[in-house]
Design a protein around this motif. Sequence first.
Motif, PDB file in Angstrom:
ATOM      1  N   THR A  43      66.144  92.692  23.132  1.00 18.31           N
ATOM      2  CA  THR A  43      64.655  93.163  22.626  1.00 18.31           C
ATOM      3  C   THR A  43      64.983  94.072  21.517  1.00 18.31           C
ATOM      4  O   THR A  43      65.807  94.726  21.407  1.00 18.31           O
ATOM      5  N   ARG A  44      63.794  94.319  20.889  1.00 15.93           N
ATOM      6  CA  ARG A  44      63.690  95.253  20.145  1.00 15.93           C
ATOM      7  C   ARG A  44      62.635  96.399  20.400  1.00 15.93           C
ATOM      8  O   ARG A  44      62.621  97.364  19.652  1.00 15.93           O
ATOM      9  N   LEU A  45      62.230  96.330  21.475  1.00 17.77           N
ATOM     10  CA  LEU A  45      61.320  97.199  22.162  1.00 17.77           C
ATOM     11  C   LEU A  45      62.155  98.494  22.886  1.00 17.77           C
ATOM     12  O   LEU A  45      62.876  98.192  23.793  1.00 17.77           O
ATOM     13  N   ALA A  46      62.010  99.608  22.707  1.00 17.12           N
ATOM     14  CA  ALA A  46      62.690 100.709  23.324  1.00 17.12           C
ATOM     15  C   ALA A  46      62.297 100.719  24.713  1.00 17.12           C
ATOM     16  O   ALA A  46      63.104 101.188  25.374  1.00 17.12           O
ATOM     17  N   GLN A  47      61.133 100.456  24.919  1.00 13.28           N
ATOM     18  CA  GLN A  47      60.836 100.419  26.367  1.00 13.28           C
ATOM     19  C   GLN A  47      61.582  99.729  27.384  1.00 13.28           C
ATOM     20  O   GLN A  47      61.619  99.736  28.534  1.00 13.28           O
ATOM     21  N   ASP A  48      62.152  98.471  26.652  1.00 16.69           N
ATOM     22  CA  ASP A  48      63.071  97.643  27.543  1.00 16.69           C
ATOM     23  C   ASP A  48      64.402  98.055  27.924  1.00 16.69           C
ATOM     24  O   ASP A  48      65.048  97.421  28.551  1.00 16.69           O
ATOM     25  N   TYR A  49      64.569  99.433  27.387  1.00 16.57           N
ATOM     26  CA  TYR A  49      66.183  99.512  27.452  1.00 16.57           C
ATOM     27  C   TYR A  49      66.068 100.850  28.556  1.00 16.57           C
ATOM     28  O   TYR A  49      65.124 101.762  28.661  1.00 16.57           O
ATOM     29  N   GLU A  50      66.748 100.729  29.889  1.00 12.22           N
ATOM     30  CA  GLU A  50      66.881 101.474  30.738  1.00 12.22           C
ATOM     31  C   GLU A  50      67.576 102.921  30.509  1.00 12.22           C
ATOM     32  O   GLU A  50      67.272 104.097  31.102  1.00 12.22           O
ATOM     33  N   ARG A  51      68.969 102.679  29.783  1.00  9.55           N
ATOM     34  CA  ARG A  51      69.649 103.868  29.622  1.00  9.55           C
ATOM     35  C   ARG A  51      69.796 104.142  28.422  1.00  9.55           C
ATOM     36  O   ARG A  51      69.849 103.264  27.408  1.00  9.55           O
ATOM     37  N   TRP A  52      69.735 105.844  28.166  1.00  7.39           N
ATOM     38  CA  TRP A  52      69.775 106.275  27.012  1.00  7.39           C
ATOM     39  C   TRP A  52      71.113 107.146  26.391  1.00  7.39           C
ATOM     40  O   TRP A  52      71.165 108.034  27.523  1.00  7.39           O
ATOM     41  N   GLY A  53      71.435 107.297  25.286  1.00  7.52           N
ATOM     42  CA  GLY A  53      72.428 108.150  24.936  1.00  7.52           C
ATOM     43  C   GLY A  53      71.728 109.526  24.593  1.00  7.52           C
ATOM     44  O   GLY A  53      70.373 109.436  24.386  1.00  7.52           O
ATOM     45  N   GLN A  54      72.332 110.582  24.143  1.00  8.28           N
ATOM     46  CA  GLN A  54      71.663 111.811  23.828  1.00  8.28           C
ATOM     47  C   GLN A  54      71.326 111.718  22.377  1.00  8.28           C
ATOM     48  O   GLN A  54      70.593 112.712  21.619  1.00  8.28           O
ATOM     49  N   GLY A  55      71.937 110.943  21.518  1.00 12.89           N
ATOM     50  CA  GLY A  55      71.647 110.780  20.000  1.00 12.89           C
ATOM     51  C   GLY A  55      72.668 111.445  19.186  1.00 12.89           C
ATOM     52  O   GLY A  55      73.464 112.477  19.764  1.00 12.89           O
ATOM     53  N   THR A  56      72.756 111.100  18.106  1.00 11.81           N
ATOM     54  CA  THR A  56      73.778 111.486  17.168  1.00 11.81           C
ATOM     55  C   THR A  56      72.926 111.768  15.816  1.00 11.81           C
ATOM     56  O   THR A  56      72.474 110.684  15.576  1.00 11.81           O
ATOM     57  N   LEU A  57      73.167 112.839  15.028  1.00 11.19           N
ATOM     58  CA  LEU A  57      72.148 112.927  13.638  1.00 11.19           C
ATOM     59  C   LEU A  57      72.979 112.368  12.546  1.00 11.19           C
ATOM     60  O   LEU A  57      74.095 112.888  12.357  1.00 11.19           O
ATOM     61  N   VAL A  58      72.236 111.636  11.755  1.00 12.33           N
ATOM     62  CA  VAL A  58      72.797 111.273  10.535  1.00 12.33           C
ATOM     63  C   VAL A  58      71.799 111.774   9.403  1.00 12.33           C
ATOM     64  O   VAL A  58      70.519 111.531   9.434  1.00 12.33           O
ATOM     65  N   THR A  59      72.438 112.410   8.555  1.00 16.44           N
ATOM     66  CA  THR A  59      71.736 112.694   7.363  1.00 16.44           C
ATOM     67  C   THR A  59      72.276 112.319   6.114  1.00 16.44           C
ATOM     68  O   THR A  59      73.482 112.375   5.861  1.00 16.44           O
ATOM     69  N   ALA A  88      67.967 110.274  10.311  1.00 19.74           N
ATOM     70  CA  ALA A  88      67.327 110.235  11.607  1.00 19.74           C
ATOM     71  C   ALA A  88      68.528 110.596  12.741  1.00 19.74           C
ATOM     72  O   ALA A  88      69.499 110.667  12.314  1.00 19.74           O
ATOM     73  N   VAL A  89      67.961 110.919  13.902  1.00 20.06           N
ATOM     74  CA  VAL A  89      68.880 110.860  15.158  1.00 20.06           C
ATOM     75  C   VAL A  89      69.139 109.322  15.784  1.00 20.06           C
ATOM     76  O   VAL A  89      67.968 108.729  15.620  1.00 20.06           O
ATOM     77  N   TYR A  90      70.194 109.034  15.933  1.00 22.98           N
ATOM     78  CA  TYR A  90      70.538 107.556  16.384  1.00 22.98           C
ATOM     79  C   TYR A  90      70.799 107.729  17.611  1.00 22.98           C
ATOM     80  O   TYR A  90      71.768 108.404  18.109  1.00 22.98           O
ATOM     81  N   TYR A  91      70.175 106.702  18.516  1.00 22.70           N
ATOM     82  CA  TYR A  91      70.448 106.664  19.784  1.00 22.70           C
ATOM     83  C   TYR A  91      71.007 105.228  20.155  1.00 22.70           C
ATOM     84  O   TYR A  91      70.531 104.227  19.674  1.00 22.70           O
ATOM     85  N   CYS A  92      72.056 105.256  21.250  1.00 21.36           N
ATOM     86  CA  CYS A  92      72.538 103.873  21.715  1.00 21.36           C
ATOM     87  C   CYS A  92      71.713 103.760  23.088  1.00 21.36           C
ATOM     88  O   CYS A  92      71.295 104.731  23.677  1.00 21.36           O
ATOM     89  N   ALA A  93      71.422 102.533  23.501  1.00 19.78           N
ATOM     90  CA  ALA A  93      70.729 102.350  24.835  1.00 19.78           C
ATOM     91  C   ALA A  93      71.294 100.835  25.384  1.00 19.78           C
ATOM     92  O   ALA A  93      71.961 100.212  24.721  1.00 19.78           O
ATOM     93  N   ALA A  94      71.126 100.986  26.607  1.00 21.00           N
ATOM     94  CA  ALA A  94      71.557  99.667  27.533  1.00 21.00           C
ATOM     95  C   ALA A  94      70.608  99.144  28.138  1.00 21.00           C
ATOM     96  O   ALA A  94      69.509  99.839  28.603  1.00 21.00           O
ATOM     97  N   ARG A  95      70.373  97.865  28.099  1.00 20.48           N
ATOM     98  CA  ARG A  95      69.441  96.783  28.729  1.00 20.48           C
ATOM     99  C   ARG A  95      70.116  96.143  29.791  1.00 20.48           C
ATOM    100  O   ARG A  95      70.835  95.199  29.378  1.00 20.48           O
ATOM    101  N   ARG A  96      69.756  96.115  31.119  1.00 17.66           N
ATOM    102  CA  ARG A  96      70.600  95.171  32.131  1.00 17.66           C
ATOM    103  C   ARG A  96      69.701  94.032  32.056  1.00 17.66           C
ATOM    104  O   ARG A  96      68.839  93.623  33.027  1.00 17.66           O
ATOM    105  N   SER A  97      70.194  93.173  30.947  1.00 12.79           N
ATOM    106  CA  SER A  97      69.764  91.796  30.940  1.00 12.79           C
ATOM    107  C   SER A  97      70.554  91.138  29.850  1.00 12.79           C
ATOM    108  O   SER A  97      71.106  91.582  29.094  1.00 12.79           O
ATOM    109  N   LEU A  98      70.192  89.759  30.002  1.00 10.73           N
ATOM    110  CA  LEU A  98      70.969  88.879  28.912  1.00 10.73           C
ATOM    111  C   LEU A  98      70.350  88.638  27.781  1.00 10.73           C
ATOM    112  O   LEU A  98      70.640  87.912  26.655  1.00 10.73           O
ATOM    113  N   ILE A  99      68.801  88.985  27.868  1.00  7.47           N
ATOM    114  CA  ILE A  99      67.853  88.853  26.780  1.00  7.47           C
ATOM    115  C   ILE A  99      67.825  90.153  25.809  1.00  7.47           C
ATOM    116  O   ILE A  99      67.378  91.249  26.384  1.00  7.47           O
TER     117      ILE A  99
END
Length: 123
Positions: free
Chosen positions: A104-120, A91-102
């Motif tokens: 979550t597992r929901l992508a919609q809760d993360y405001e900042r995203w990286g461009q992704g790196t492909l793992v095969t 898959a393509v793997y993305y890192c993400a940041a959420r400005r919160s102390l809590i």
Amino acid sequence: VQLQASGGGLVQTGGSLRLSCAASGLSIGNRVMGWFSQGLGKEREFVAAISWSGSSTYYADSVKGRFTISRDNLKNMVYLQMNSLKPADTAVYYCAARRSLIATRLAQDYERWGQGTLVTVSS
């Protein structure tokens, strides 16, 4: 503000990779950080998350015991150590940041995203 993921590549089944996520223009010290994956034709899925202090980690059942998320707030870096890789991990793997102390597992809760790196993972 940027998250730069790196470390992806081609690996055989059973192999290991270490993904890195470098943050610039923002401090990750007060943010939950997460890794998500998106396979071809699939929706983005939660992989792992780590609390701002690093004291708590969360994993998808599919990677528990194989992947380890960690962070270095002084270096503004987040890592995903991936062991015992399987073709299903491709898959393509993305890192993400959420400005919160809590975390979550929901992508919609993360405001900042990286461009992704492909793992095969080849069988």
